[in-house]
Design a protein around this motif. Sequence first.
Motif, PDB file in Angstrom:
ATOM      1  N   HIS A   1     -13.261   6.464   5.195  1.00 41.28           N
ATOM      2  CA  HIS A   1     -12.167   5.511   5.331  1.00 41.28           C
ATOM      3  C   HIS A   1     -11.725   5.464   6.791  1.00 41.28           C
ATOM      4  CE1 HIS A   1     -10.426   9.475   4.543  1.00 41.28           C
ATOM      5  NE2 HIS A   1      -9.410   9.087   5.289  1.00 41.28           N
ATOM      6  N   GLY A   2     -10.987   4.433   7.142  1.00 41.70           N
ATOM      7  CA  GLY A   2     -10.481   4.272   8.494  1.00 41.70           C
ATOM      8  C   GLY A   2      -9.622   3.027   8.557  1.00 41.70           C
ATOM      9  N   ALA A   3      -9.157   2.673   9.753  1.00 48.77           N
ATOM     10  CA  ALA A   3      -8.315   1.486   9.922  1.00 48.77           C
ATOM     11  C   ALA A   3      -8.595   0.867  11.282  1.00 48.77           C
ATOM     12  CB  ALA A   3      -6.836   1.858   9.794  1.00 48.77           C
ATOM     13  N   ARG A   4      -8.520  -0.458  11.343  1.00 46.65           N
ATOM     14  CA  ARG A   4      -8.688  -1.119  12.632  1.00 46.65           C
ATOM     15  C   ARG A   4      -7.892  -2.419  12.669  1.00 46.65           C
ATOM     16  NH1 ARG A   4     -14.985  -3.393  12.595  1.00 46.65           N
ATOM     17  NH2 ARG A   4     -14.654  -5.100  11.095  1.00 46.65           N
ATOM     18  N   ASN A   5      -7.623  -2.842  13.890  1.00 47.85           N
ATOM     19  CA  ASN A   5      -6.970  -4.118  14.147  1.00 47.85           C
ATOM     20  C   ASN A   5      -7.977  -4.995  14.880  1.00 47.85           C
ATOM     21  OD1 ASN A   5      -5.400  -6.267  14.931  1.00 47.85           O
ATOM     22  ND2 ASN A   5      -3.699  -5.027  15.686  1.00 47.85           N
ATOM     23  N   PRO A   6      -8.673  -5.875  14.161  1.00 42.61           N
ATOM     24  CA  PRO A   6      -9.702  -6.676  14.806  1.00 42.61           C
ATOM     25  C   PRO A   6      -9.155  -7.866  15.575  1.00 42.61           C
ATOM     26  CG  PRO A   6      -9.568  -7.276  12.509  1.00 42.61           C
ATOM     27  CD  PRO A   6      -8.579  -6.143  12.715  1.00 42.61           C
ATOM     28  N   HIS A   7      -7.857  -8.084  15.497  1.00 44.84           N
ATOM     29  CA  HIS A   7      -7.262  -9.282  16.079  1.00 44.84           C
ATOM     30  C   HIS A   7      -6.975  -9.072  17.565  1.00 44.84           C
ATOM     31  CE1 HIS A   7      -6.962 -10.662  11.988  1.00 44.84           C
ATOM     32  NE2 HIS A   7      -6.287  -9.575  11.672  1.00 44.84           N
ATOM     33  N   THR A   8      -7.274 -10.062  18.357  1.00 47.33           N
ATOM     34  CA  THR A   8      -6.999 -10.031  19.789  1.00 47.33           C
ATOM     35  C   THR A   8      -6.442 -11.390  20.202  1.00 47.33           C
ATOM     36  OG1 THR A   8      -9.284 -10.677  20.280  1.00 47.33           O
ATOM     37  CG2 THR A   8      -8.798  -8.313  20.281  1.00 47.33           C
ATOM     38  N   GLY A   9      -6.023 -11.477  21.438  1.00 49.88           N
ATOM     39  CA  GLY A   9      -5.485 -12.740  21.916  1.00 49.88           C
ATOM     40  C   GLY A   9      -3.971 -12.721  21.977  1.00 49.88           C
ATOM     41  N   PRO A  10      -3.371 -13.778  22.502  1.00 48.15           N
ATOM     42  CA  PRO A  10      -1.923 -13.781  22.749  1.00 48.15           C
ATOM     43  C   PRO A  10      -1.063 -13.706  21.491  1.00 48.15           C
ATOM     44  CG  PRO A  10      -2.896 -15.949  23.169  1.00 48.15           C
ATOM     45  CD  PRO A  10      -4.035 -14.995  22.997  1.00 48.15           C
ATOM     46  N   GLU A  11      -1.602 -14.108  20.342  1.00 46.38           N
ATOM     47  CA  GLU A  11      -0.816 -14.092  19.111  1.00 46.38           C
ATOM     48  C   GLU A  11      -0.987 -12.795  18.309  1.00 46.38           C
ATOM     49  OE1 GLU A  11       1.321 -16.547  18.468  1.00 46.38           O
ATOM     50  OE2 GLU A  11       0.665 -17.392  20.381  1.00 46.38           O
ATOM     51  N   ALA A  12      -1.891 -11.923  18.745  1.00 53.39           N
ATOM     52  CA  ALA A  12      -2.175 -10.694  17.990  1.00 53.39           C
ATOM     53  C   ALA A  12      -1.006  -9.722  18.076  1.00 53.39           C
ATOM     54  CB  ALA A  12      -3.444 -10.043  18.511  1.00 53.39           C
ATOM     55  N   ARG A  13      -0.757  -9.014  16.982  1.00 58.03           N
ATOM     56  CA  ARG A  13       0.306  -8.023  16.911  1.00 58.03           C
ATOM     57  C   ARG A  13      -0.269  -6.689  16.419  1.00 58.03           C
ATOM     58  NH1 ARG A  13       1.932 -11.494  19.477  1.00 58.03           N
ATOM     59  NH2 ARG A  13       3.846 -12.738  19.236  1.00 58.03           N
ATOM     60  N   ARG A  14       0.484  -5.632  16.598  1.00 57.83           N
ATOM     61  CA  ARG A  14      -0.004  -4.323  16.169  1.00 57.83           C
ATOM     62  C   ARG A  14      -0.134  -4.267  14.654  1.00 57.83           C
ATOM     63  NH1 ARG A  14       5.295  -0.395  17.267  1.00 57.83           N
ATOM     64  NH2 ARG A  14       6.607  -1.286  15.619  1.00 57.83           N
ATOM     65  N   PHE A  15      -1.001  -3.368  14.194  1.00 60.01           N
ATOM     66  CA  PHE A  15      -1.233  -3.105  12.774  1.00 60.01           C
ATOM     67  C   PHE A  15      -0.938  -1.631  12.548  1.00 60.01           C
ATOM     68  CE2 PHE A  15      -4.685  -1.871   9.613  1.00 60.01           C
ATOM     69  CZ  PHE A  15      -3.950  -2.229   8.501  1.00 60.01           C
ATOM     70  N   VAL A  16       0.021  -1.341  11.667  1.00 59.51           N
ATOM     71  CA  VAL A  16       0.500   0.029  11.477  1.00 59.51           C
ATOM     72  C   VAL A  16       0.170   0.502  10.069  1.00 59.51           C
ATOM     73  CG1 VAL A  16       2.530   1.542  11.483  1.00 59.51           C
ATOM     74  CG2 VAL A  16       2.366  -0.342  13.133  1.00 59.51           C
ATOM     75  N   THR A  17      -0.344   1.717   9.966  1.00 61.22           N
ATOM     76  CA  THR A  17      -0.629   2.344   8.676  1.00 61.22           C
ATOM     77  C   THR A  17       0.112   3.682   8.606  1.00 61.22           C
ATOM     78  OG1 THR A  17      -2.626   3.389   9.585  1.00 61.22           O
ATOM     79  CG2 THR A  17      -2.904   1.272   8.470  1.00 61.22           C
ATOM     80  N   CYS A  18       0.343   4.178   7.393  1.00 59.37           N
ATOM     81  CA  CYS A  18       0.918   5.514   7.265  1.00 59.37           C
ATOM     82  C   CYS A  18       0.470   6.141   5.956  1.00 59.37           C
ATOM     83  CB  CYS A  18       2.436   5.488   7.389  1.00 59.37           C
ATOM     84  SG  CYS A  18       3.306   4.707   6.016  1.00 59.37           S
ATOM     85  N   GLY A  19       0.466   7.453   5.949  1.00 59.48           N
ATOM     86  CA  GLY A  19       0.020   8.236   4.803  1.00 59.48           C
ATOM     87  C   GLY A  19      -0.607   9.515   5.317  1.00 59.48           C
ATOM     88  N   GLY A  20      -1.565  10.043   4.553  1.00 56.85           N
ATOM     89  CA  GLY A  20      -2.236  11.236   5.041  1.00 56.85           C
ATOM     90  C   GLY A  20      -3.038  11.931   3.966  1.00 56.85           C
ATOM     91  N   PRO A  21      -3.940  12.821   4.395  1.00 60.42           N
ATOM     92  CA  PRO A  21      -4.727  13.596   3.438  1.00 60.42           C
ATOM     93  C   PRO A  21      -3.890  14.691   2.789  1.00 60.42           C
ATOM     94  CG  PRO A  21      -5.255  14.257   5.673  1.00 60.42           C
ATOM     95  CD  PRO A  21      -4.315  13.096   5.786  1.00 60.42           C
ATOM     96  N   THR A  22      -4.122  14.878   1.492  1.00 62.96           N
ATOM     97  CA  THR A  22      -3.422  15.912   0.721  1.00 62.96           C
ATOM     98  C   THR A  22      -4.441  16.745  -0.045  1.00 62.96           C
ATOM     99  OG1 THR A  22      -1.556  14.403   0.411  1.00 62.96           O
ATOM    100  CG2 THR A  22      -1.658  16.321  -1.026  1.00 62.96           C
ATOM    101  N   PRO A  23      -4.531  18.057   0.139  1.00 65.95           N
ATOM    102  CA  PRO A  23      -3.808  18.843   1.142  1.00 65.95           C
ATOM    103  C   PRO A  23      -4.266  18.500   2.556  1.00 65.95           C
ATOM    104  CG  PRO A  23      -5.477  20.181   0.075  1.00 65.95           C
ATOM    105  CD  PRO A  23      -5.448  18.889  -0.666  1.00 65.95           C
ATOM    106  N   PHE A  24      -3.474  18.867   3.563  1.00 61.82           N
ATOM    107  CA  PHE A  24      -3.778  18.447   4.927  1.00 61.82           C
ATOM    108  C   PHE A  24      -5.154  18.944   5.355  1.00 61.82           C
ATOM    109  CE2 PHE A  24      -1.531  22.521   6.037  1.00 61.82           C
ATOM    110  CZ  PHE A  24      -2.490  23.098   6.862  1.00 61.82           C
ATOM    111  N   ASP A  25      -5.784  18.145   6.231  1.00 60.36           N
ATOM    112  CA  ASP A  25      -7.116  18.468   6.751  1.00 60.36           C
ATOM    113  C   ASP A  25      -6.958  19.078   8.135  1.00 60.36           C
ATOM    114  OD1 ASP A  25      -9.702  18.610   7.665  1.00 60.36           O
ATOM    115  OD2 ASP A  25     -10.242  16.570   7.071  1.00 60.36           O
ATOM    116  N   PRO A  26      -7.310  20.356   8.335  1.00 56.87           N
ATOM    117  CA  PRO A  26      -7.160  20.983   9.660  1.00 56.87           C
ATOM    118  C   PRO A  26      -7.922  20.254  10.758  1.00 56.87           C
ATOM    119  CG  PRO A  26      -7.572  22.645   7.977  1.00 56.87           C
ATOM    120  CD  PRO A  26      -7.795  21.317   7.320  1.00 56.87           C
ATOM    121  N   ALA A  27      -8.969  19.504  10.398  1.00 51.24           N
ATOM    122  CA  ALA A  27      -9.778  18.837  11.420  1.00 51.24           C
ATOM    123  C   ALA A  27      -8.962  17.871  12.262  1.00 51.24           C
ATOM    124  CB  ALA A  27     -10.949  18.110  10.765  1.00 51.24           C
ATOM    125  N   LEU A  28      -7.972  17.201  11.656  1.00 51.86           N
ATOM    126  CA  LEU A  28      -7.150  16.260  12.422  1.00 51.86           C
ATOM    127  C   LEU A  28      -6.333  16.984  13.495  1.00 51.86           C
ATOM    128  CD1 LEU A  28      -5.841  13.869   9.631  1.00 51.86           C
ATOM    129  CD2 LEU A  28      -7.630  13.405  11.312  1.00 51.86           C
TER     130      LEU A  28
END
Length: 270
Positions: A232-259
Amino acid sequence: MTTTRTATYLGHARIIRSEELAFEPQEGLRTTVATPVSPEAGATWVTLHVARIAPGETWSPPHTLEEENTAVVFAGSGRLTVDGESRPAGPASAAYAPTGRTLALTADDAGLTVYVWRSPLQQGRRPGADPKVFSSLWDETTRLQGFAGTGQVSAEGRRAAMNFVFWPGSGSCQLCLHCGIQEPGETFNVHLHPDSDEAFIAFEGVGQMYLVDRWVDVAAGDVLYAAPGVLHGARNPHTGPEARRFVTCGGPTPFDPALYDAAGVSTEVI
């Protein structure tokens, strides 16, 4: 790889669109709750509720003494309370209720929409001595930058940042919360957690989530669930003057030490 905006169900992984959420009334209240992720629906560790709390009402998620709860305000305003300690809340406010503590969510006249993650503790895990219980998705105190993924899919060039909102360094021992901020053209690269559920949401804007083998168009309010080992992953493919940020939140449970290893910070619960 294909790209789709429709609902996606791929074995032990799925994206649930916000309009697909099935809300149920709570006894004696006008508040309604949907539960898109749960062990009953195939999750391993985590339950995710979406609560629409009616103006003037208070709702608490069902919990046990061996469970953690984490809440993020999606819309509206009110108060978040952890064992009697309360804070005013609006979009992006967050609260962490460690094992044995009660989480209460109260809406003011505008109502309150809150996403709530719940998980029982693994054997031997205990919260920190003085865990942080209130925060915001915009807290940049501890960040992961330049994440290249876990190698199964080639990393994309411009890499997004991730805020660690509740994590071992703030006393959270299992149900940690992260916020990915994908500016236009940025990616939080594809990865997997070998031993953790991943449940996260599109919090703001429009973008794409990667699930199993494809990118899927998503918008604010949509939910992703990935079982242990699912890419899984996330990306914002939008660019240009009208593009805005894309925000995600959550997390692995139980936490992953690799992060935390990738961020160069300790995985010790303080």
